[in-house]
Design an enzyme around this catalytic site. Sequence first.
Site, mmCIF file in Angstrom:
data_model
loop_
_atom_site.group_PDB
_atom_site.id
_atom_site.type_symbol
_atom_site.label_atom_id
_atom_site.label_comp_id
_atom_site.label_asym_id
_atom_site.label_seq_id
_atom_site.Cartn_x
_atom_site.Cartn_y
_atom_site.Cartn_z
ATOM 1 N N GLY A 201 -41.758 88.113 5.768
ATOM 2 C CA GLY A 201 -41.861 87.870 7.205
ATOM 3 C C GLY A 201 -40.632 87.188 7.782
ATOM 4 O O GLY A 201 -40.472 87.132 8.999
ATOM 5 N N ASP A 202 -39.791 86.660 6.913
ATOM 6 C CA ASP A 202 -38.516 86.087 7.384
ATOM 7 C C ASP A 202 -37.417 87.142 7.411
ATOM 8 O O ASP A 202 -36.337 86.912 7.986
ATOM 9 C CB ASP A 202 -38.066 84.946 6.471
ATOM 10 C CG ASP A 202 -38.993 83.747 6.539
ATOM 11 O OD1 ASP A 202 -39.491 83.456 7.643
ATOM 12 O OD2 ASP A 202 -39.211 83.101 5.502
HETATM 13 N N1 ARG Z 1 -38.152 91.231 2.298
HETATM 14 C C1 ARG Z 1 -38.752 90.021 2.752
HETATM 15 C C2 ARG Z 1 -39.449 90.148 4.093
HETATM 16 O O1 ARG Z 1 -40.158 91.036 4.262
HETATM 17 C C3 ARG Z 1 -37.868 88.852 2.688
HETATM 18 C C4 ARG Z 1 -37.849 88.351 1.365
HETATM 19 C C5 ARG Z 1 -36.971 87.199 1.200
HETATM 20 N N2 ARG Z 1 -37.301 86.711 -0.077
HETATM 21 C C6 ARG Z 1 -36.748 85.684 -0.654
HETATM 22 N N3 ARG Z 1 -37.202 85.291 -1.791
HETATM 23 N N4 ARG Z 1 -35.740 85.074 -0.078
HETATM 24 O O2 ARG Z 1 -39.524 89.337 4.928
#
Ligand code: ARG
Length: 257
Positions: A201-202
């Site tokens: 979600g980020d």
């Molecule tokens: N792909 C992810 C999203 O849907 C963000 C993942 C970021 N993950 C992390 N471990 N920094 O929001």
Amino acid sequence: MASAVMVLAASAAVAGQALAAPGPSSDPSPAVVGGTRAAQGEFPFVVRLSMGCGGAMYSPNLVLTAAHCVNGTGNNTSITATYGDVDLQGSKRVTRQSNYVYRNPGYTTATGGDWALIRLSSPIPNAATLSLATSSAYDTGTFTIVGWGAASEGGAQQRYLLKAQVPLVADTTCKTSYPSLKAPVEICAGYKQGGTDTCQGDSGGPMFRRDNANNWVQVGIVSYGKGCARANYPGVYAQVSALSSAIAAKATELGRG
Ligand code: ARG
């Protein structure tokens, strides 16, 4: 093969997303993961996108996000951008619909280049914008990460914007965790012991720091990671300094508002 366990973003796509309010300020429960609440106006350029991603205002009518947050290039009126309030239900929020999406045509998980531009139906007057890093000079040090995504691996999306800081992880180190890291166009950040990270979600949101003139400059776009905030698995970000000339050229074409 690590990529099998990396959850790519649009999966965060949030049907009927539940917005969890954070605990009271005495509650150490994390945010982003391992973060705290951002103050109103602290990062005015950050936006929430309705498919369950973040973004940053590039210009008054263009939002920079991740390619993996959008389906493709073309007319698209389906995305709502929420700007102007750390509280997604707050009274200062300003919303706009998209009218066009440009997804980096070169993006694949094998090549990287995880960026897209979303054009809004009308500019947001006096919108705060975030400048892109145009050289690798700022691809070092400690970065700020923000978002309304999960505050723990597998956790709920957030109502209030969360922030945290994470240090650069050198490419050579990051490759021991992610052997297929696309080092020229991806940059890693996090602590060896984990605990602080972006999460589902980020995605699409900015990672940024201060430049020599004390202005914020965007160095990353939230892209992927194995789980969230795990030890020895930093977050991986699209490396803006390597992509900014292509982004700027496309923004000019789209009409920067
Ligand atoms: N792909 C992810 C999203 O849907 C963000 C993942 C970021 N993950 C992390 N471990 N920094 O929001």
